[in-house]
Design an enzyme around this catalytic site. Structure first.
Site: not given
Ligand code: GP9
Ligand code: MN
Length: 633
Positions: A255, A299, A414, A474
């Protein structure tokens, strides 16, 4: 006093329009990062909310009853403020404007939790004050206002002005940005030129067009796409063919991990000690010029690209907008080869529509939040911490039939990058961006979790029979934090730098390989699928895809971003400027011409596939285009 010289009286409509106009203009500057280069652009930005406001509020003039008129004006004003406000909050988070499909992702918005709260400020309440004022005015009817039904003549004049403003705006925009409405990949440009409200109407129109596109598409559309894909196909590198045959494939989607933290320090502290070690490891191939290619689907886009070697959509998340399409996924191909396929992610299963999409992608099993025990202290920020997540995921893997393919998606690193005190292993950074300051700490935590994952895998006995593929999904630090980033990197963040910052780390770790190295080819997420299948020795000569085996001699050494930016080994095209890849100096745009054109073609073909749901007309086993009639049977 002579009556003829008194001020003209104001109507509620005019006051409501004035308020919203001012608010929208303030939001453009205060909340959206909209930049303008010349007076004309400033002018367009200034007038662009008006035409829409005149028209929508003008509807009230058609009502006979004063009360109905007033209610209409107040309710409309409230709804439009709501839309503006939603856009502001969304923009603070995604650095982008809302599109219709994203609006329907209410589940996601609910789950944003801490992130959403971080992006709502107390002062935002001020944006709603004028609605209250309108209510007071309608109730107490001050003498400077008029509430009579407008005469026919006035009404006509009003609509004439409204329509004229609309066309003036469109005309100015068209001279400033030719083909504005046909090149829709840049939302900011749209909002800048036609205004945030007209933009939403345009978005609705595009959505309806999409539904129609699928209905109208037929197999003929596939011929051109097929020709392009065939011409673009690269023969995989035979030295790597099957070197991981029969092994388990463990994917770790990291992430928000960007490449700039790798082999780097923050105030003298190492940020990713374990990943750094891997870059030197004899069993690991590390790519230091690998780019993410995601858009609004974040994601989920990265997941889509992994499984399909196709790009997501320019707007919304393909996981939502086109979840009903037919896809020919890597998971499906692996199933055919006897693999058990699983996705593991400790979040609600409906987030990003994953439950639906994984089913479509034919994953055998989705281990979602319900498959994990989140004990006391095991969760922070968005949910389960990476360390217990990996621990329990390894337990799940030991239960899986082998060979398996398992994709794990981390969560701790995140936005807004919160961490419990006991998990902080390094200090915060000291810039004006709390986001960037905390980012280093959460990345450090994720690094630790990966180290423990490797240990767990070794202990469980799975390690020797597996290959581990890891990559960042990303960016974590958006352009909203450029000032802080430029302080950290000690250089200005030009569009070139921004593009280069889209690099995410990519590791291929193969226990026992022994020839680890760092490869500096320009590659991207689109290349993951052909690379993995080749390592496993699974022949795939016909898939409708845009990626190329990263080890291939024929790899074209370039990466196309979903928004039309392109990077090759020689040039970077970003911000409508061509830059030298090595030095970051501006060069003549002609140098970038061929890569720009290729990007345009490839993205357009990609969109044809997705919007037209064209894979329903394609047999990826023998590369045959199917006739419509066969499909309908
Ligand atoms: C949520 C996680 C985050 O389950 O995968 O998603 P993102 O905000 O990074 O697209
Ligand atoms: Mn993500």
């Amino acid at each position: 006093m002579d009556k003829r010289w008194s001020m003209p009286k104001l109507s509620l409509v005019i006051i409501a329009i004035a308020f919203l106009w001012i608010k929208t203009f303030i939001a453009y500057h205060a909340s959206f990062n909209i930049s303008t280069d010349n007076f004309m652009q400033d002018l367009i930005l200034f007038i662009n909310p008006v035409s829409f406001l005149l028209l929508i509020f003008g509807v009230s003039l058609l009502f006979k009853k004063e009360k109905t008129r007033n209610i209409y004006v107040i309710v409309t004003s409230f709804i439009l403020t709501g839309i503006l406000f939603a856009n502001m909050v969304f923009y603070r988070f995604f650095n982008d404007f809302i599109t219709l499909p994203v609006l329907f992702q209410t589940n996601n918005f609910g789950d944003l939790g801490g992130s959403a709260m971080e992006n709502i400020y107390v002062t935002d309440a001020l944006y709603f004050v004028d609605v209250l004022i309108l209510i007071v005015l309608a109730k107490y009817k001050p003498t400077f206002m008029v509430f009579n039904e407008p005469t026919k003549l006035k009404r006509r004049a009003y609509f004439l002005v409204a329509i004229a403003t609309f066309f003036l705006n469109l005309g100015l925009a068209e001279t400033e940005r030719p083909q504005l409405l046909t090149r829709t990949f840049d939302r900011e440009m749209l909002v800048k030129n036609i205004g945030t409200y007209n933009y939403h109407i345009y978005d609705v129109y595009l959505q309806s067009k999409q539904s129609a596109q699928r209905a109208l598409a037929d197999s003929n559309a596939l011929t051109d796409v097929h020709n392009y894909v065939e011409a673009n196909r690269a023969e995989p590198n035979s030295e790597f063919t099957g070197i991981a045959e029969g092994k388990n494939v463990i994917i770790v989607e990291l992430e928000s991990v960007q490449d700039f933290v790798i082999n780097n320090e923050m105030n003298g502290e190492v940020i990713t000690p374990f990943l750094n070690e891997l870059t030197q490891d004899e069993d690991t191939i590390y790519f230091d010029q690998f780019y993410h290619q995601t858009e609004q689907g974040k994601t989920s886009d990265a997941e889509f690209i992994l499984d399909n070697s196709l790009y997501g959509t320019p707007r919304g998340a393909v996981f939502f907008t086109h979840s009903g399409n037919e896809y020919q996924t890597m998971s499906h191909q692996l199933n055919d080869e006897g693999y058990f396929t699983a996705a593991m992610h400790a979040n609600n299963k409906s987030f990003w529509n994953r439950d639906i999409m994984y089913e479509n992608f034919t994953y055998d099993r989705f281990y979602d939040l319900q498959d994990y025990v989140v004990g006391e202290g095991d969760a922070v920020n968005w949910g389960m911490k990476d360390i217990p997540f990996f621990e329990q995921s390894v337990d799940h893997m030991t239960e899986m039939e082998q060979p398996f393919f398992s994709k794990m998606i981390t969560l701790t690193n995140h936005h807004p990058f919160y961490l419990d005190e006991e998990d902080k292993m390094i200090e915060e950074y000291d810039s004006n961006s709390g986001t960037l300051n905390r980012y280093f700490q959460t990345v450090r935590y994720t690094d630790e979790s990966v180290k423990l994952l490797f240990e767990d895998l070794k202990e469980s006995g799975l390690y020797e029979d597996s290959i581990i593929i890891m990559y960042g999904d990303h960016y974590g630090i958006s352009e909203n934090h450029n000032t802080a980033m430029s302080q950290y990197l000690e250089r200005e963040i030009t569009p070139y730098e921004s593009a280069e910052l889209q690099q995410v780390p990519f590791f291929v770790h193969m226990p026992g390989y022994g020839e680890g190295e760092t490869i500096s080819k320009v590659t991207g997420q689109i290349d993951l699928k052909p690379t993995i299948l080749n390592l496993l020795g699974i022949e795939d000569k016909e898939s409708m895809q845009f990626g190329q085996d990263v080890f291939s001699e024929e790899n074209d050494n370039m990466t196309i971003f979903r928004d039309g930016r392109v990077v090759s080994d020689e040039f970077v095209y970003a911000g409508e400027i061509c830059w030298d890849k090595e030095s970051g100096e501006e060069v003549d745009k002609e140098n970038c011409r061929s890569i720009i054109d290729k990007a345009k073609d490839e993205l357009a073909f990609n969109d044809e596939i997705i919007y037209g749901d064209l894979l329903r007309f394609y047999d990826n086993k023998n590369g045959k285009l199917l006739e419509n009639e066969i499909i309908e049977e």
